[in-house]
Design a protein around this motif. Structure first.
Motif, short mmCIF file in Angstrom:
data_model
loop_
_atom_site.label_atom_id
_atom_site.label_comp_id
_atom_site.label_asym_id
_atom_site.label_seq_id
_atom_site.Cartn_x
_atom_site.Cartn_y
_atom_site.Cartn_z
N ALA B 42 -43.80 -10.94 -60.60
CA ALA B 42 -44.69 -12.11 -60.63
C ALA B 42 -46.11 -11.70 -60.28
N ILE B 43 -46.24 -10.80 -59.32
CA ILE B 43 -47.58 -10.33 -58.93
C ILE B 43 -48.24 -9.61 -60.10
N ARG B 44 -47.47 -8.79 -60.79
CA ARG B 44 -48.05 -8.06 -61.93
C ARG B 44 -48.45 -9.04 -63.02
N ALA B 45 -47.59 -10.03 -63.27
CA ALA B 45 -47.90 -11.01 -64.31
C ALA B 45 -49.14 -11.80 -63.94
N ARG B 46 -49.25 -12.14 -62.66
CA ARG B 46 -50.42 -12.87 -62.21
C ARG B 46 -51.68 -12.05 -62.43
N ARG B 47 -51.59 -10.78 -62.09
CA ARG B 47 -52.74 -9.90 -62.24
C ARG B 47 -53.14 -9.83 -63.72
N ALA B 48 -52.13 -9.66 -64.59
CA ALA B 48 -52.41 -9.57 -66.02
C ALA B 48 -53.03 -10.87 -66.51
N ALA B 49 -52.49 -12.01 -66.05
CA ALA B 49 -53.02 -13.30 -66.49
C ALA B 49 -54.47 -13.45 -66.06
N LEU B 50 -54.76 -13.06 -64.82
CA LEU B 50 -56.14 -13.19 -64.33
C LEU B 50 -57.07 -12.32 -65.16
N ARG B 51 -56.64 -11.09 -65.42
CA ARG B 51 -57.54 -10.19 -66.13
C ARG B 51 -57.73 -10.58 -67.58
N GLU B 52 -56.67 -11.12 -68.17
CA GLU B 52 -56.78 -11.45 -69.59
C GLU B 52 -57.41 -12.81 -69.81
N SER B 53 -57.12 -13.75 -68.93
CA SER B 53 -57.50 -15.13 -69.22
C SER B 53 -58.74 -15.60 -68.49
N LEU B 54 -59.08 -14.93 -67.40
CA LEU B 54 -60.29 -15.36 -66.72
C LEU B 54 -61.49 -14.87 -67.50
N PRO B 55 -62.38 -15.77 -67.83
CA PRO B 55 -63.54 -15.30 -68.59
C PRO B 55 -64.39 -14.36 -67.75
N ARG B 56 -64.77 -13.26 -68.38
CA ARG B 56 -65.77 -12.41 -67.76
C ARG B 56 -67.07 -12.69 -68.52
N PHE B 57 -67.95 -13.36 -67.85
CA PHE B 57 -69.16 -13.82 -68.54
C PHE B 57 -70.10 -12.66 -68.83
N THR B 58 -70.67 -12.68 -70.02
CA THR B 58 -71.66 -11.66 -70.33
C THR B 58 -73.03 -12.33 -70.38
N ALA B 59 -74.03 -11.54 -70.06
CA ALA B 59 -75.38 -12.07 -69.97
C ALA B 59 -75.83 -12.61 -71.32
N GLY B 222 -49.82 -5.89 -76.00
CA GLY B 222 -50.00 -7.16 -75.34
C GLY B 222 -51.15 -7.16 -74.36
N ARG B 223 -51.59 -5.94 -73.98
CA ARG B 223 -52.73 -5.88 -73.07
C ARG B 223 -53.98 -5.44 -73.81
N LEU B 224 -53.78 -4.75 -74.92
CA LEU B 224 -54.89 -4.34 -75.76
C LEU B 224 -54.56 -4.77 -77.18
N ASP B 225 -55.59 -4.99 -77.97
CA ASP B 225 -55.30 -5.39 -79.35
C ASP B 225 -55.17 -4.18 -80.25
N HIS B 247 -62.63 -0.37 -69.62
CA HIS B 247 -63.58 -1.05 -70.48
C HIS B 247 -64.71 -0.07 -70.72
N LEU B 248 -65.02 0.19 -71.97
CA LEU B 248 -66.00 1.25 -72.25
C LEU B 248 -66.78 0.87 -73.49
N ASP B 249 -68.11 1.04 -73.40
CA ASP B 249 -68.95 0.81 -74.57
C ASP B 249 -68.72 -0.60 -75.12
N GLY B 250 -68.54 -1.55 -74.23
CA GLY B 250 -68.37 -2.92 -74.70
C GLY B 250 -67.01 -3.22 -75.28
N HIS B 251 -66.05 -2.27 -75.19
CA HIS B 251 -64.72 -2.52 -75.75
C HIS B 251 -63.67 -2.39 -74.68
N PRO B 252 -62.62 -3.18 -74.76
CA PRO B 252 -61.45 -2.85 -73.94
C PRO B 252 -60.91 -1.50 -74.40
N ALA B 253 -60.53 -0.67 -73.46
CA ALA B 253 -60.08 0.68 -73.80
C ALA B 253 -58.84 1.02 -73.00
N ALA B 254 -58.12 2.00 -73.51
CA ALA B 254 -56.99 2.54 -72.75
C ALA B 254 -57.48 3.79 -72.05
#
Lengths: 166, 327
Positions: B42-59, B222-225, B247-254
């Motif tokens: 559950a903790i891992r799922a919560r973490r994944a949900a937060l990282r994927e679904s919480l907006p990270r606002f860009t300037a 499921g974590r990266l497209d 996250h690198l060069d504006g892209h999600p990265a592995a």
């Protein structure tokens, strides 16, 4: 190009919950950072910059509330953080983004801050301690408490949702 | 370790903040205790949900220009134009890797180029120069620093005016595109090295810790497209030890983590798109980096191992992705 502009704006936006305020705060922060940059020694400027952003934001939050002196944040004073045992992995995966955002905005800024710095900016406990100017132990407990409160806020919001909730 | 202790530490463990001993103790407990294991999930799922679904606002786009306009351009900024400024003063310990210089053809004075002071000059290293000459520049830095500093003091007011004119004309030239690409590549290397350092400092190397590529590769689904190519190079002396999201060069990265003896290698992988990076080697603050593109992915490896060993790693990885030719 301005380094870490997005990280700075993201933190300010989450703390102030207002786009224009966040822009002004970030601008303030960069001006201050520029002035004191010659005192910066280190390899990663992001935590250093975020500390400045954070301080600017908290000043603005205090101005909003019109408090004269900064009150130390009392982790305990924000209601008992009961641990909702019902939420499980499946429920978290279905949580909608808008609901999460709403729930996070309901938390006190000090709780929001550690969640944003950890989950969105990927800072380590040690870096969060530096940015927020608190001991590492407080980072751990505040983060744990923030997560519990977030979970509780989500449950409350989801219960009001017409469709499926947590 | 009992349930109470485990539950107390589960958060910190999933954040990768625990020492290895306690981490292993918790893993052992989770294998034996379904209740705690469920809680950990559950903790891992919560973490994944937060990282994927919480907006990270860009300037917003206009903010950068607004800020630059507000910054005072006095106090000896070093305008980075077509001339590489390539001194790194040892007294200033390190050029902050998170702070990037302007692209080679830009006229805007480089932000955070510190006032050039006699006691501790911090010169911004132009990306074009850094990727080529970082290694030879370092030994000559102590001698070159005072000279370059005086030169910078004399030259820079000219460059502030000339830089504006130069950038306008350069914009029409092919050289602009090349310089921009070089500068961009340098910025990506800066960012990757900063990510590498941060992953080591926080002991936050892995979101998924496994030496099994058949565990690591599907973890990213499921974590990266995109599905990053994964290989285990243990036979070549570079065992896979895990992976994490980056996250690198504006892209999600592995980020795949390998080890060479006790040293970590971070291999960042993200889709190439139109901005394929050219093959390059660069050094930053004692870390070796290697960049290449293969099969539609950009690869950037960072490590403190010697550059020759990192080259061997890169070679081994590239070879693992090429289908074997049967005789």
């Amino acid at each position: 190009m301005l380094p870490h502009l997005d990280a700075a704006y993201n933190l300010a936006r989450w703390l102030l919950r207002h786009e224009q305020d966040a822009e002004d705060a970030v601008q303030d922060a960069f001006v201050r950072a520029h002035q004191s940059f010659d005192r910066f020694r280190g390899t990663d400027a992001r935590p250093w910059l975020l500390t400045i952003v954070r301080n600017v934001c908290y000043s603005r939050l205090r101005d909003r509330r019109r408090h004269a002196a900064p009150e130390p944040f009392d982790d305990e004073a924000h209601g008992a953080a009961h641990d909702p045992a019902e939420a499980n992995a499946l429920a978290w995966r279905e949580t909608k983004s808008a609901l999460l955002q709403q729930a996070l905005e309901q938390l006190a800024p000090e709780f929001r801050e550690v969640l944003v710095l950890h989950e969105l900016e990927g800072l380590a406990y040690r870096e969060i301690a530096a940015v927020a100017d608190i001991p590492i132990g407080t980072v751990m407990s505040r983060l744990a408490r923030a997560r519990q409160k977030l979970q509780a806020a989500l449950l409350a919001l989801a219960a009001q949702e017409p469709t499926h909730g947590l | 370790m009992d349930c109470n202790e485990t539950r107390r530490l589960l958060d910190a463990d999933s954040d990768g903040e625990l020492d290895l001993v306690r981490h292993l103790e918790i893993e052992a407990h989770l294998r034996a205790c379904p209740a705690c294991a469920e809680r950990a999930a559950a903790i891992r799922a919560r973490r994944a949900a937060l990282r994927e679904s919480l907006p990270r606002f860009t300037a917003p786009p206009h903010l950068a220009a607004k800020i630059r306009a507000a910054l005072p351009s006095a106090a000896a900024p070093v305008a980075v134009s077509a001339v590489p400024v390539a001194t790194v003063s040892p007294a200033a310990s390190a050029v902050p890797t998170g702070l990037a210089t302007a692209p080679a053809a830009s006229a805007a004075p480089s932000v955070f180029a510190a006032p050039v002071a006699p006691s501790a000059p911090v010169a911004m290293v132009s990306p074009a120069a850094a990727s080529v000459s970082a290694a030879p520049a370092a030994p000559t830095a102590p001698a070159a620093a005072p000279r370059a500093e005086r030169a910078a003091k004399i030259i820079f007011p000219l460059w502030q005016f000339a830089g504006l004119a130069a950038s306008l004309t350069l914009a029409g030239l092919v050289g602009y595109t090349w310089g921009h690409a070089r500068a961009h590549a340098g910025l990506v290397v800066d960012e990757a090295v900063a990510d590498h350092i941060r992953s080591l400092q926080a002991s936050h190397l892995n979101d998924v810790a496994s030496t099994d590529q058949h565990t690591v590769k599907p973890w990213f689904a499921g974590r990266l497209d995109f599905s990053p190519p994964v290989a285990d190079l243990a036979a070549a002396g570079f065992p896979l030890t895990g992976g994490r999201l980056e996250h690198l060069d504006g892209h999600p990265a592995a980020a795949l983590v390998f080890h060479r003896r006790q040293h970590a290698i971070n291999l960042f992988i993200w889709p190439a798109g139109p901005t394929a990076l050219s093959t390059a080697r660069a050094a930053r603050q004692g870390y070796a980096t290697e960049t290449w593109t293969q099969a539609g992915f950009n690869f950037l490896a960072v490590s403190e191992i010697p550059a020759a060993e990192l080259a061997a790693f890169a070679q081994a990885f590239r070879a693992s992705q090429t289908p074997a030719v049967s005789p």
